[in-house]
Motif scaffolding. Sequence first.
Motif, PDB file in Angstrom:
ATOM      1  N   SER A 141       0.850  -1.185   0.000  1.00 16.88           N
ATOM      2  CA  SER A 141       0.000   0.000   0.000  1.00 16.88           C
ATOM      3  C   SER A 141       0.891   1.242   0.000  1.00 16.88           C
ATOM      4  CB  SER A 141      -0.896  -0.013   1.227  1.00 16.88           C
ATOM      5  OG  SER A 141      -0.096   0.083   2.373  1.00 16.88           O
ATOM      6  N   LEU A 142       0.247   2.398   0.091  1.00 18.22           N
ATOM      7  CA  LEU A 142       0.974   3.660   0.066  1.00 18.22           C
ATOM      8  C   LEU A 142       2.061   3.711   1.129  1.00 18.22           C
ATOM      9  CD1 LEU A 142       0.711   6.117  -1.677  1.00 18.22           C
ATOM     10  CD2 LEU A 142      -0.855   7.114  -0.030  1.00 18.22           C
ATOM     11  N   LEU A 145       5.015   2.135  -0.520  1.00 17.66           N
ATOM     12  CA  LEU A 145       5.494   2.818  -1.717  1.00 17.66           C
ATOM     13  C   LEU A 145       6.150   4.158  -1.389  1.00 17.66           C
ATOM     14  CD1 LEU A 145       2.516   2.146  -4.146  1.00 17.66           C
ATOM     15  CD2 LEU A 145       4.725   1.015  -4.081  1.00 17.66           C
ATOM     16  N   ARG A 223      11.476  10.490  -6.988  1.00 15.73           N
ATOM     17  CA  ARG A 223      10.569  11.649  -6.991  1.00 15.73           C
ATOM     18  C   ARG A 223       9.154  11.188  -6.657  1.00 15.73           C
ATOM     19  NH1 ARG A 223      10.479  14.305 -12.657  1.00 15.73           N
ATOM     20  NH2 ARG A 223       8.716  12.898 -12.905  1.00 15.73           N
ATOM     21  N   MET A 224       8.773  10.068  -7.277  1.00 16.30           N
ATOM     22  CA  MET A 224       7.444   9.504  -7.011  1.00 16.30           C
ATOM     23  C   MET A 224       7.274   9.221  -5.523  1.00 16.30           C
ATOM     24  SD  MET A 224       5.939   5.888  -8.418  1.00 16.30           S
ATOM     25  CE  MET A 224       6.699   4.869  -7.156  1.00 16.30           C
ATOM     26  N   LEU A 227       6.475  12.309  -3.620  1.00  9.66           N
ATOM     27  CA  LEU A 227       5.076  12.749  -3.773  1.00  9.66           C
ATOM     28  C   LEU A 227       4.151  11.860  -2.930  1.00  9.66           C
ATOM     29  CD1 LEU A 227       4.820  13.385  -7.621  1.00  9.66           C
ATOM     30  CD2 LEU A 227       4.944  15.079  -5.787  1.00  9.66           C
ATOM     31  N   LEU A 228       4.396  10.556  -3.001  1.00 10.30           N
ATOM     32  CA  LEU A 228       3.543   9.629  -2.253  1.00 10.30           C
ATOM     33  C   LEU A 228       3.685   9.862  -0.751  1.00 10.30           C
ATOM     34  CD1 LEU A 228       3.984   6.327  -4.300  1.00 10.30           C
ATOM     35  CD2 LEU A 228       2.218   8.085  -4.515  1.00 10.30           C
ATOM     36  N   GLU A 230       4.142  12.762   0.687  1.00 12.49           N
ATOM     37  CA  GLU A 230       3.268  13.893   1.023  1.00 12.49           C
ATOM     38  C   GLU A 230       1.811  13.430   1.146  1.00 12.49           C
ATOM     39  OE1 GLU A 230       5.757  17.356  -1.403  1.00 12.49           O
ATOM     40  OE2 GLU A 230       3.735  16.840  -2.020  1.00 12.49           O
ATOM     41  N   ASP A 231       1.394  12.611   0.187  1.00 18.09           N
ATOM     42  CA  ASP A 231       0.021  12.095   0.219  1.00 18.09           C
ATOM     43  C   ASP A 231      -0.209  11.281   1.488  1.00 18.09           C
ATOM     44  OD1 ASP A 231      -0.494  13.210  -2.222  1.00 18.09           O
ATOM     45  OD2 ASP A 231      -0.185  11.368  -3.358  1.00 18.09           O
ATOM     46  N   LEU A 234      -0.473  13.249   4.691  1.00 16.81           N
ATOM     47  CA  LEU A 234      -1.780  13.894   4.802  1.00 16.81           C
ATOM     48  C   LEU A 234      -2.830  12.887   5.268  1.00 16.81           C
ATOM     49  CD1 LEU A 234      -3.609  16.250   4.395  1.00 16.81           C
ATOM     50  CD2 LEU A 234      -3.596  15.821   1.950  1.00 16.81           C
ATOM     51  N   LEU A 235      -2.803  11.710   4.662  1.00 16.37           N
ATOM     52  CA  LEU A 235      -3.760  10.673   5.056  1.00 16.37           C
ATOM     53  C   LEU A 235      -3.528  10.259   6.506  1.00 16.37           C
ATOM     54  CD1 LEU A 235      -3.739   8.589   1.761  1.00 16.37           C
ATOM     55  CD2 LEU A 235      -5.636   9.909   2.668  1.00 16.37           C
ATOM     56  N   LEU A 238      -5.178  12.552   8.804  1.00 15.51           N
ATOM     57  CA  LEU A 238      -6.612  12.276   8.879  1.00 15.51           C
ATOM     58  C   LEU A 238      -6.869  11.072   9.787  1.00 15.51           C
ATOM     59  CD1 LEU A 238      -7.723  12.702   5.159  1.00 15.51           C
ATOM     60  CD2 LEU A 238      -7.943  14.335   7.039  1.00 15.51           C
ATOM     61  N   ALA A 268     -10.533   4.031   3.004  1.00 13.23           N
ATOM     62  CA  ALA A 268      -9.078   4.199   3.109  1.00 13.23           C
ATOM     63  C   ALA A 268      -8.678   4.475   4.559  1.00 13.23           C
ATOM     64  CB  ALA A 268      -8.601   5.341   2.205  1.00 13.23           C
TER      65      ALA A 268
ATOM     66  N   GLY B 139       7.347   7.127 -13.173  1.00 17.35           N
ATOM     67  CA  GLY B 139       7.442   7.834 -11.889  1.00 17.35           C
ATOM     68  C   GLY B 139       6.245   8.707 -11.642  1.00 17.35           C
ATOM     69  N   SER B 140       5.071   8.172 -11.913  1.00 18.96           N
ATOM     70  CA  SER B 140       3.836   8.941 -11.808  1.00 18.96           C
ATOM     71  C   SER B 140       3.474   9.234 -10.359  1.00 18.96           C
ATOM     72  CB  SER B 140       2.724   8.111 -12.447  1.00 18.96           C
ATOM     73  OG  SER B 140       1.471   8.638 -12.140  1.00 18.96           O
ATOM     74  N   LEU B 228      -4.786   2.065  -3.633  1.00 22.76           N
ATOM     75  CA  LEU B 228      -4.361   3.425  -3.966  1.00 22.76           C
ATOM     76  C   LEU B 228      -5.547   4.248  -4.478  1.00 22.76           C
ATOM     77  CD1 LEU B 228      -0.900   2.775  -5.656  1.00 22.76           C
ATOM     78  CD2 LEU B 228      -1.403   3.328  -3.277  1.00 22.76           C
ATOM     79  N   GLU B 230      -8.627   4.001  -3.418  1.00 22.73           N
ATOM     80  CA  GLU B 230      -9.347   4.491  -2.229  1.00 22.73           C
ATOM     81  C   GLU B 230      -8.648   5.710  -1.629  1.00 22.73           C
ATOM     82  OE1 GLU B 230     -10.956   0.126  -0.629  1.00 22.73           O
ATOM     83  OE2 GLU B 230      -9.520   1.271   0.554  1.00 22.73           O
ATOM     84  N   ASP B 231      -7.318   5.609  -1.538  1.00 22.76           N
ATOM     85  CA  ASP B 231      -6.552   6.739  -1.000  1.00 22.76           C
ATOM     86  C   ASP B 231      -6.748   7.974  -1.870  1.00 22.76           C
ATOM     87  OD1 ASP B 231      -5.553   5.139   0.996  1.00 22.76           O
ATOM     88  OD2 ASP B 231      -3.639   4.760   0.005  1.00 22.76           O
ATOM     89  N   ALA B 268       0.535  18.284  -0.453  1.00 27.70           N
ATOM     90  CA  ALA B 268      -0.111  17.303  -1.332  1.00 27.70           C
ATOM     91  C   ALA B 268      -1.367  17.918  -1.969  1.00 27.70           C
ATOM     92  CB  ALA B 268      -0.472  16.043  -0.551  1.00 27.70           C
TER      93      ALA B 268
END
Lengths: 479, 479
Positions: A141-142, A145, A223-224, A227-228, A230-231, A234-235, A238, A268, B139-140, B228, B230-231, B268
């Motif tokens: 999961s995130l 990653l 880089r990815m 970004l993940l 940061e996401d 944030l999650l 929450l 999530a 690298g999305s 992902l 769901e996230d 994010a």
Amino acid sequence: MSLDAIAETLSKACRLEHDQPLVVGLSGGPDSLCLLDLLHGLGYRLHVVHVNHLLRPEADKDAQLVREMVEQRGLLFYTSEVDVHKHAETFHLTVEAAARELRYHCLFEQAQQLSAQAVVVGHTADDQVETVLMHLLRGSSLSGLRGMPFRALPNAWSAEIPLVRPLLATWRTEIDRYCLDHDLHPLTDTTNQDTTYTRNRLRHELIPLLDGYQPGLRKRILRMAGLLREDDDLLENLVSQAWQSCVVEQGDGYLALRLERFRAQPMAIQRRLVRRAAENLIVGVPDITYDDIQRAVMFAHQPSSTGQSDWMAGLRLAVESGDLWVAAWEADLPPPTWPQVQAGSLLPLEVPGITPLAAGWVIQAERVTLDGESLLAALSNPDPYQVWLAEECLPEPLVVRCQQPGDEFQPLGMQGQSVRLREWMSKLKLPSRVRASWPVVCAGEAIMWVPGCQPAHLARIKPDTRQSLHLTLKKIDSA
Amino acid sequence: MSLDAIAETLSKACRLEHDQPLVVGLSGGPDSLCLLDLLHGLGYRLHVVHVNHLLRPEADKDAQLVREMVEQRGLLFYTSEVDVHKHAETFHLTVEAAARELRYHCLFEQAQQLSAQAVVVGHTADDQVETVLMHLLRGSSLSGLRGMPFRALPNAWSAEIPLVRPLLATWRTEIDRYCLDHDLHPLTDTTNQDTTYTRNRLRHELIPLLDGYQPGLRKRILRMAGLLREDDDLLENLVSQAWQSCVVEQGDGYLALRLERFRAQPMAIQRRLVRRAAENLIVGVPDITYDDIQRAVMFAHQPSSTGQSDWMAGLRLAVESGDLWVAAWEADLPPPTWPQVQAGSLLPLEVPGITPLAAGWVIQAERVTLDGESLLAALSNPDPYQVWLAEECLPEPLVVRCQQPGDEFQPLGMQGQSVRLREWMSKLKLPSRVRASWPVVCAGEAIMWVPGCQPAHLARIKPDTRQSLHLTLKKIDSA
């Protein structure tokens, strides 16, 4: 490699202070030697630890060379020898995993003794990319990653001392360049002890191959991951909010989440709450799988409670009184808080007066003459924890007890039809643990009131009832 | 493959209705034929479209076989022939990309004409895994790693008609099994037209190889994409809330985000807001890179405004009056709303009376004798858009104009010291577009009031001032 960027990473992302002691792991390879040189140059208070795994013939010679690297710089040096093979055998680990476990154990033990602010290790951007790809191949999961953090607290080895990785954004090529430029002479052979077989295959076969598909792969993956991260942060914020709102009980080896609030969260967040519950109850870093999470979420969504269920790693799940309990099998859950009577007891009801039941619950009884407003109140009573009964319909003795096998009950609103009490209560969704000790009020042989449910048809208030018995079930906090 | 599961996916995840027409793309390959058979069996109102790419010698024969598949089932059949090579040449596309573009164009054109509820295509779980891995190699961000949705609206071809993919959780092996079991005879050679070269390599080389590292890779990647998703859904909900709160202007080719609120969002969310701004302003599905997003976020965080900057795909960025503007270069921004005077004009101030400036702004002037309370009000005025000036200190004529090169000003509170007006205004963080037309009130040659800032030291109210000129700058909405 920019020295300014590293200095900023050390103070911002890693939150290291110059005036607090710091434990640095030094294998003698390029990554850790470069890290040591950087930290020393920037004036941190270093204690250097070398763990000798005694795995290769040159291990002792290497340990000596590492000692020289440290003493050259006038730093404090600690070395530990560990028996990797024995540890691997005892705990059924691969040699690599055993070496890793012992190494971190030594580092954190030293950090503990020195009251160090952190343990610092030399993982690089390349290590980060490998980690992310390994998680990807596992379908993580995130939280996988996103890769390793610059600063991990809590971590698998400590809840107080952070594990810090300042070189996570620095490539191995930059480190090699740094070593050349600064005339550093790292050992060449001990560097890959950290890597398991999978990681080595990934590093030497898969990544070069993937890079052939899309040149620049490593940079993009790094880089990815950023970004993940940061996401995910944030999650996780929450989740912390949701945790505050959902967790209603927490104790030694158990916690309870209010089901209604849990189920109202997005899926999530529900998954993450369940994961956090496991992380809270299991010592170390538990290996929580997708299926574990899925099973717990499904359990929380079943329409009615079905007692408890084995979950994972010595934990059980239970739904009770609107809460989802997550607990170690051996944990003592907190004393129950629902209205209850000791099993087997038969308590004469004090009229008028207060009859103590159990766990602080009492029934207060008074005689009330109904008239006008009070009759209306009795007829339209909305509170399931109090009742008015027609006194003339109540044979003696009045007692309180818990349910017994074979109990029958004629609830109000069913024209005097009998139901099995056990079935009736289970329709009312009272969990089994609760049902067994729930109080019922009897007159003679007949059940006249099931608190929380109805009074009996027989003792119901009619418009011409005058003499009533008013019962209130309540909890006395100090009891 | 469970028919019940597919039926549930069609109604829940894809939100398809049985009584509305549906356009199905049919290449004749296993995926689309299986999809057609399923939809037909479940009673959907189908219009089948086959796009003949005329790329291979057997294309016409295939089109004929596809027609038979459809007519066998008594369904409506539409076929289009497209010139892929010409389209590829005109728009500098690969043959695969051109074929894809033309194919979807035909499908959606037909759907538009039929007022269809959706366009349905046969992408499978294997396609999903390939898509996720392609995004990974690039690298999305999460929005790529989540893969394709069951229902996409808006999509690259329509803002009204969803693109629906009911087989995204169905493996190709299950589809082959279904075709065998149901005696379906798909065409074998046209199925891979959807796949670019990269995708083919991925499918035939990379995925089998990765599967060798971690058997069961495909299933794990599919499951990962689901998590992902769901996230990402949760994060996108947060973005929608943030969008509501941040976007303060939106028009043809432009929009403005209130900077203070934008900057207060987690990073994010900021990235996603910027992405959403671009998606709102660019027709079709823009190719927004990491660098594009990064540049816009950096622009929004620069400490002071520096006019505007080229962004991407014909868009510009500008910071003005506390807003971040994102706009097409050719878009007419809404008329400016700050207090202003036409460049070059010299407006005599009506005393008493109302002097119209520009863009609906006026200065209202009245003579006020100060005494007690009114003197106190004048001395402690907190409103930067009104001022009291000592009338005896104001030489004639009183005029309103905008700033001129070389203007100097002696602001209140600096003991009569002169400052360059331009520098003074820039310290006040008025953006350049605003500064140039900002009104100043002069008496004789001297600037007596810069609205929004101070009055001049010379014309200040003292405790013994009696005769004052009271000026109010305001906007007349109907002007």
